[in-house]
Design a protein around this motif. Structure first.
Motif, PDB file in Angstrom:
ATOM      1  N   GLY A  24      -7.058  13.022 -27.351  1.00 42.56           N
ATOM      2  CA  GLY A  24      -6.497  13.411 -26.066  1.00 42.56           C
ATOM      3  C   GLY A  24      -7.502  13.593 -24.942  1.00 42.56           C
ATOM      4  O   GLY A  24      -7.142  13.991 -23.832  1.00 42.56           O
ATOM      5  N   ARG A  25      -8.775  13.316 -25.216  1.00 40.65           N
ATOM      6  CA  ARG A  25      -9.776  13.430 -24.145  1.00 40.65           C
ATOM      7  C   ARG A  25      -9.621  12.254 -23.195  1.00 40.65           C
ATOM      8  O   ARG A  25      -9.534  11.109 -23.619  1.00 40.65           O
ATOM      9  N   ILE A  26      -9.617  12.545 -21.897  1.00 34.23           N
ATOM     10  CA  ILE A  26      -9.351  11.542 -20.868  1.00 34.23           C
ATOM     11  C   ILE A  26     -10.497  11.471 -19.876  1.00 34.23           C
ATOM     12  O   ILE A  26     -11.061  12.501 -19.485  1.00 34.23           O
ATOM     13  N   ASN A  27     -10.831  10.248 -19.496  1.00 37.91           N
ATOM     14  CA  ASN A  27     -11.812  10.003 -18.432  1.00 37.91           C
ATOM     15  C   ASN A  27     -11.180   9.088 -17.390  1.00 37.91           C
ATOM     16  O   ASN A  27     -10.466   8.148 -17.742  1.00 37.91           O
ATOM     17  N   TYR A  28     -11.463   9.375 -16.114  1.00 43.41           N
ATOM     18  CA  TYR A  28     -11.003   8.546 -15.010  1.00 43.41           C
ATOM     19  C   TYR A  28     -12.197   8.119 -14.166  1.00 43.41           C
ATOM     20  O   TYR A  28     -13.166   8.871 -14.005  1.00 43.41           O
ATOM     21  N   ALA A  29     -12.091   6.942 -13.575  1.00 46.92           N
ATOM     22  CA  ALA A  29     -13.031   6.566 -12.529  1.00 46.92           C
ATOM     23  C   ALA A  29     -12.785   7.464 -11.325  1.00 46.92           C
ATOM     24  O   ALA A  29     -11.646   7.843 -11.033  1.00 46.92           O
ATOM     25  N   LEU A  50      -0.493   3.289 -17.915  1.00 47.83           N
ATOM     26  CA  LEU A  50      -1.242   3.663 -16.725  1.00 47.83           C
ATOM     27  C   LEU A  50      -0.259   3.739 -15.563  1.00 47.83           C
ATOM     28  O   LEU A  50       0.237   2.706 -15.105  1.00 47.83           O
ATOM     29  N   GLN A  51       0.036   4.945 -15.126  1.00 48.02           N
ATOM     30  CA  GLN A  51       0.878   5.142 -13.958  1.00 48.02           C
ATOM     31  C   GLN A  51      -0.025   5.154 -12.729  1.00 48.02           C
ATOM     32  O   GLN A  51      -0.929   5.996 -12.636  1.00 48.02           O
ATOM     33  N   ARG A  75      -4.654   9.857  -8.366  1.00 56.18           N
ATOM     34  CA  ARG A  75      -3.659   8.827  -8.066  1.00 56.18           C
ATOM     35  C   ARG A  75      -3.129   8.145  -9.325  1.00 56.18           C
ATOM     36  O   ARG A  75      -1.961   7.764  -9.389  1.00 56.18           O
ATOM     37  N   PHE A  76      -3.987   7.955 -10.313  1.00 54.20           N
ATOM     38  CA  PHE A  76      -3.614   7.272 -11.555  1.00 54.20           C
ATOM     39  C   PHE A  76      -3.516   8.293 -12.686  1.00 54.20           C
ATOM     40  O   PHE A  76      -4.287   9.258 -12.730  1.00 54.20           O
ATOM     41  N   PRO A 117       0.833  -1.214   0.000  1.00 57.35           N
ATOM     42  CA  PRO A 117       0.000   0.000   0.000  1.00 57.35           C
ATOM     43  C   PRO A 117       0.862   1.256   0.000  1.00 57.35           C
ATOM     44  O   PRO A 117       1.877   1.326   0.712  1.00 57.35           O
ATOM     45  N   GLY A 118       0.445   2.213  -0.813  1.00 50.86           N
ATOM     46  CA  GLY A 118       1.208   3.439  -0.977  1.00 50.86           C
ATOM     47  C   GLY A 118       2.236   3.377  -2.085  1.00 50.86           C
ATOM     48  O   GLY A 118       2.825   4.407  -2.437  1.00 50.86           O
TER      49      GLY A 118
END
Length: 121
Positions: free
Chosen positions: A55-60, A80-81, A66-67, A14-15
């Motif tokens: 270049g359009r981005i979506n995140y949960a 995916l970092q 964090r990602f 974790p972390g």
């Protein structure tokens, strides 16, 4: 034949951080969107992040801040970092691409084989 090949999963505390990569190969005319989904045991597959060729981005919501998703269009590769990983991020991560193969002018949906990410102390 089009393939998506993933790499970069593993066990992390974790972390910690991990970086996933996914390369699309084969007879490809154009890759439209690329992204990452994940599926934990007993859960449905869910979107983690995706990026269009514009270049359009979506995140949960659960991974925002964090990602980070990024893409190399010249290499048909998406990354995916993942930073500040939490136990609830444990899942199989699947690469997804919407692309036009050379043999068709219609977009097709492709999936990678999945890579395990385990966050545990």
């Amino acid at each position: 034949q089009v393939q998506l090949v993933e790499s970069g999963g593993g066990l992390v505390q974790p972390g910690g951080s991990l970086r996933l990569s996914c390369a699309a190969s084969g007879s490809i005319f154009r890759v439209n969107r690329m992204g990452w989904y994940r599926q934990a045991p007993g859960n449905q597959r869910e979107l983690v992040a995706r990026v269009t060729n514009g270049g359009r981005i979506n995140y949960a919501d659960s991974v925002k801040g964090r990602f980070t998703i990024s893409r190399d269009n010249a290499k048909n590769t998406v990354y995916l970092q993942m930073n500040d990983l939490k136990p609830e991020d444990t899942a199989v991560y699947y690469c997804n691409a919407g692309l036009l193969p050379s043999s068709s002018m219609l977009e097709h949906d492709y999936w990678g084989q999945g890579t395990q990410v385990t966050v545990s102390s």
